[in-house]
Design a protein around this motif. Structure first.
Motif, mmCIF file in Angstrom:
data_model
loop_
_atom_site.group_PDB
_atom_site.id
_atom_site.type_symbol
_atom_site.label_atom_id
_atom_site.label_comp_id
_atom_site.label_asym_id
_atom_site.label_seq_id
_atom_site.Cartn_x
_atom_site.Cartn_y
_atom_site.Cartn_z
ATOM 1 N N THR A 227 -12.176 53.555 -13.416
ATOM 2 C CA THR A 227 -11.202 52.480 -13.213
ATOM 3 C C THR A 227 -11.908 51.130 -13.087
ATOM 4 O O THR A 227 -11.524 50.142 -13.717
ATOM 5 C CB THR A 227 -10.353 52.749 -11.947
ATOM 6 N N LEU A 228 -12.954 51.100 -12.278
ATOM 7 C CA LEU A 228 -13.697 49.861 -12.079
ATOM 8 C C LEU A 228 -14.382 49.416 -13.361
ATOM 9 O O LEU A 228 -14.386 48.236 -13.702
ATOM 10 C CB LEU A 228 -14.723 50.031 -10.952
ATOM 11 N N ARG A 229 -14.928 50.358 -14.120
ATOM 12 C CA ARG A 229 -15.587 50.044 -15.388
ATOM 13 C C ARG A 229 -14.597 49.384 -16.359
ATOM 14 O O ARG A 229 -14.949 48.461 -17.089
ATOM 15 C CB ARG A 229 -16.184 51.314 -15.993
ATOM 16 N N GLY A 230 -13.357 49.837 -16.331
ATOM 17 C CA GLY A 230 -12.324 49.255 -17.194
ATOM 18 C C GLY A 230 -11.971 47.815 -16.829
ATOM 19 O O GLY A 230 -11.427 47.081 -17.633
ATOM 20 N N LYS A 231 -12.279 47.406 -15.612
ATOM 21 C CA LYS A 231 -11.992 46.045 -15.155
ATOM 22 C C LYS A 231 -13.156 45.081 -15.373
ATOM 23 O O LYS A 231 -12.987 43.874 -15.237
ATOM 24 C CB LYS A 231 -11.648 46.064 -13.656
ATOM 25 N N LEU B 187 -15.887 42.595 -16.817
ATOM 26 C CA LEU B 187 -15.787 41.536 -17.819
ATOM 27 C C LEU B 187 -17.090 41.449 -18.597
ATOM 28 O O LEU B 187 -18.169 41.466 -18.008
ATOM 29 C CB LEU B 187 -15.503 40.193 -17.134
#
Length: 188
Positions: free
Chosen positions: A16-20, A22
């Motif tokens: 989830t964090l990787r998808g956020k 930038l």
């Protein structure tokens, strides 16, 4: 809780964090027009907000500033009607700005306008400022019914609004449209 469930939770959270994440800076290096930080705003909100006219996207569409939108449209019409040429057509202005929308957007901290909305706003706001300065310098004679030049309070409030940090346009936009509308491109 067993190690397998803990591992799944960690993997899910990591995913989830990787998808956020930038890939680029959230503020491009070209960003030069910012919102005033809340630490300054907290002392007096009204000092940083325009009272009469919205210039640029940060206060675009604010209800109490809508009356000036009609004046901007009138100023644009005055500019277009004064010396119509192929170079001073509305189509030419739109074309000159449309190709720079990405560069324009990078100048602002945040922009939530479509390309067409951005182009329309930039043309309208830029031409308003150019025409206003020409009238103020009496390069162009102000109309006898022009409320900006009939009332001193309006000029004062307008000047204050044009100096606000959040109420700015990128210089290259003004320069591009000024050059297109300049009757004497090589003054001596």
């Amino acid at each position: 809780m067993d190690d397998k469930n803990t591992r799944i939770d960690i993997d899910q959270l990591a995913s989830t964090l990787r998808g956020k994440l930038l890939q680029r800076s959230p503020l491009p290096a070209q960003c030069c027009i910012f919102r005033v930080p809340s630490t300054l705003r907290r002392h007096n909100q009204t000092v940083f907000a325009p009272r009469l006219v919205s210039i640029g996207p940060l206060h675009h569409g604010v209800k109490n500033l809508q009356a000036m939108e009609k004046l901007k449209l009138w100023y644009l019409d005055c500019l277009l009607a004064r010396a119509p040429t192929i170079q001073t057509s509305l189509e030419c202005f739109i074309e000159a700005i449309r190709g720079t929308v990405e560069r324009i957007s990078e100048c602002y901290e945040e922009v939530e306008l479509s390309t067409d909305e951005m182009v329309e706003m930039m043309v309208l706001d830029s031409c308003f400022i150019i025409e206003l300065f020409r009238k103020h310098a009496i390069i162009v004679q102000p109309h006898v019914d022009d409320p900006i030049f009939k009332t001193s309070w309006m000029r004062k409030d307008l000047l204050n609004d044009l100096l606000l940090l959040e109420n700015q346009l990128p210089w290259f936009v003004l320069e591009r449209l000024f050059n297109l509308t300049n009757a004497d491109p090589d003054p001596k």
